[in-house]
Design an enzyme around this catalytic site. Structure first.
Site, PDB file in Angstrom:
ATOM      1  N   SER A   1     -10.794   5.496   0.659  1.00 11.73           N
ATOM      2  CA  SER A   1     -10.313   5.703   2.155  1.00 11.73           C
ATOM      3  C   SER A   1     -10.850   7.010   2.158  1.00 11.73           C
ATOM      4  O   SER A   1     -11.185   7.476   2.155  1.00 11.73           O
ATOM      5  CB  SER A   1      -8.907   5.842   1.556  1.00 11.73           C
ATOM      6  N   ASN A   2     -11.370   6.367   3.785  1.00 10.98           N
ATOM      7  CA  ASN A   2     -11.757   7.014   4.816  1.00 10.98           C
ATOM      8  C   ASN A   2     -12.940   7.445   4.263  1.00 10.98           C
ATOM      9  O   ASN A   2     -13.464   8.724   4.900  1.00 10.98           O
ATOM     10  CB  ASN A   2     -10.926   8.376   5.160  1.00 10.98           C
TER      11      ASN A   2
ATOM     12  N   ARG B   1       8.688  -7.424  13.990  1.00 10.47           N
ATOM     13  CA  ARG B   1       7.323  -6.998  13.773  1.00 10.47           C
ATOM     14  C   ARG B   1       6.996  -7.440  12.538  1.00 10.47           C
ATOM     15  O   ARG B   1       5.869  -7.787  12.841  1.00 10.47           O
ATOM     16  CB  ARG B   1       6.990  -5.632  14.808  1.00 10.47           C
TER      17      ARG B   1
ATOM     18  N   GLN C   1     -10.049   2.036   3.137  1.00 12.03           N
ATOM     19  CA  GLN C   1      -9.622   1.477   4.384  1.00 12.03           C
ATOM     20  C   GLN C   1      -9.908   3.360   5.086  1.00 12.03           C
ATOM     21  O   GLN C   1     -10.618   4.389   5.363  1.00 12.03           O
ATOM     22  CB  GLN C   1      -8.111   2.349   3.831  1.00 12.03           C
TER      23      GLN C   1
ATOM     24  N   LEU D   1      -2.071  -1.396  14.212  1.00 11.17           N
ATOM     25  CA  LEU D   1      -1.440  -2.004  15.429  1.00 11.17           C
ATOM     26  C   LEU D   1      -1.603  -0.913  16.500  1.00 11.17           C
ATOM     27  O   LEU D   1      -1.271  -1.321  17.539  1.00 11.17           O
ATOM     28  CB  LEU D   1      -0.359  -2.651  15.126  1.00 11.17           C
TER      29      LEU D   1
ATOM     30  N   TYR E   1       3.116   9.897   0.017  1.00  8.13           N
ATOM     31  CA  TYR E   1       3.652   9.605   1.810  1.00  8.13           C
ATOM     32  C   TYR E   1       5.405   9.417   1.299  1.00  8.13           C
ATOM     33  O   TYR E   1       6.440   9.986   0.691  1.00  8.13           O
ATOM     34  CB  TYR E   1       3.979   8.134   2.154  1.00  8.13           C
TER      35      TYR E   1
ATOM     36  N   ASP F   1       0.729  -1.089   0.307  1.00  5.89           N
ATOM     37  CA  ASP F   1       0.087  -0.089  -0.091  1.00  5.89           C
ATOM     38  C   ASP F   1       0.669   1.451  -0.103  1.00  5.89           C
ATOM     39  O   ASP F   1       1.620   1.196   0.790  1.00  5.89           O
ATOM     40  CB  ASP F   1      -0.627  -0.388   1.187  1.00  5.89           C
TER      41      ASP F   1
END
Length: 325
Positions: free
Chosen positions: A162-163, A293, A184, A232, A61, A56
């Site tokens: 998204s949203n 992780r 999303q 998370l 970003y 994604d």
């Protein structure tokens, strides 16, 4: 095992998504380095080894550097592309001089954004394009026109949002022949509005809940994949420092650790498994660049299948901090 919503649209993908927001260095327009490319290679390999095949992105970003560094990695190792589904997002614009940060679903802006995404990633076709946040000025017919153009030109295979609320999705969908197949949203043990909205029907406590009515039900009915960003919750339930956290967070983190020990798995797998246990078949988007992780998340699907109703409610009520009505 019930199929994922994306399987309805012919997309075979993993139950987890790797979110690439952490790649590419800082959020400035500075150059990327060999270290940034090496990091992208490492986390991508770790994700693929953990069974994650979906990646994604968003054009904003790291100011575009997340896509750029991912593209350089793919250029060096083109065979990796064959095992991936790549999605990206557009529609958010940063502040520019006197003009504030804003959203833009205009035809030309979306077209230009997709051209930039494809160029930075070094690919000819994007598997899924998401409209990042609802633009108050969006015109459904204009959005539909640009979506059809991107689809017929082969630049984008599938589309999502998204949203967005169910009403906003329907508002856009009525004008478009291309289905929206992803939504999303922020969903986690720390962001429980998606559940509280339903259990607080006809309850005074529901006035403080901020989640669109009927959204999960709409997505489920229309085979729209619900993806969870920040699933998370920055690790507060899976071993990250929780200084100053509420008693509910502390007790829930302890419960997660207890369940992980009992089930001989990771705390991350318990937290993600709790989300994935929901009938909406939620698809978490993990954003960590910590290799350990990433590996710790790989058991999440199994834990979702093993989690009992009682365990699921234990986690939900603990995270709420108050009993159910």
């Amino acid at each position: 095992m019930k199929p994922q919503p994306l399987a309805h649209w012919g997309l075979n993908t993993s139950r987890l998504v790797f979110g690439c927001m952490g790649l590419g260095g800082d959020w400035t327009n500075g150059p990327i380095t060999k270290e940034h490319v090496h990091q992208a290679e490492q986390v991508t390999e770790a994700a693929l080894e953990a069974g994650i095949s979906m990646f994604d992105h968003a054009d904003i970003y790291r100011s575009g550097k997340a896509e750029l560094v991912f593209g350089q990695m793919l250029k060096a190792r083109p065979s990796l592309r064959d095992n991936m589904i790549i999605q990206s997002k557009c529609g958010i614009r940063f502040a520019d001089g006197d003009v504030p940060g804003r959203y833009d679903f205009s035809k030309q802006y979306i077209l230009n954004s997709v051209e930039g995404i494809l160029k930075r990633l070094g690919i000819e076709t994007l598997d899924i394009l998401l409209l990042h946040r609802p633009d108050p000025l969006m015109e459904p017919n204009e959005v539909a026109e640009v979506i059809e153009s991107l689809y017929t030109s082969g630049k984008v295979k599938r589309f999502g949002v998204s949203n967005m609320s169910a009403a906003q999705i329907r508002f856009l969908q009525q004008a478009s022949s291309q289905p929206f197949i992803v939504n999303q949203l922020e969903i986690s043990l720390a962001h429980l509005h998606f559940l509280d909205q339903g259990v607080h029907i006809n309850q005074e406590a529901g006035t403080s809940v901020n989640f669109a009515d009927g959204l999960l039900e709409h997505c489920h009915t229309e085979h729209i994949q619900v993806q969870a960003w920040s699933p998370l919750a920055k690790g507060i339930f899976s071993g990250q420092p929780i200084d100053g956290a509420s008693e509910a967070v502390r007790q829930t983190a302890a419960l997660v650790a207890k369940l992980a020990q009992q089930k001989e798995t990771s705390q991350e797998a318990i937290v993600l498994g709790w989300l994935m246990r929901h009938p909406s078949r939620i698809q978490p988007v993990i954003g960590t660049t910590n290799l350990q992780r990433i590996v710790a998340c790989r058991d999440a699907e199994r834990q979702a299948d093993l989690m009992t109703r009682e365990e699921w409610y234990q986690l939900y009520v603990s995270a709420r901090g108050v009993k159910l009505p």
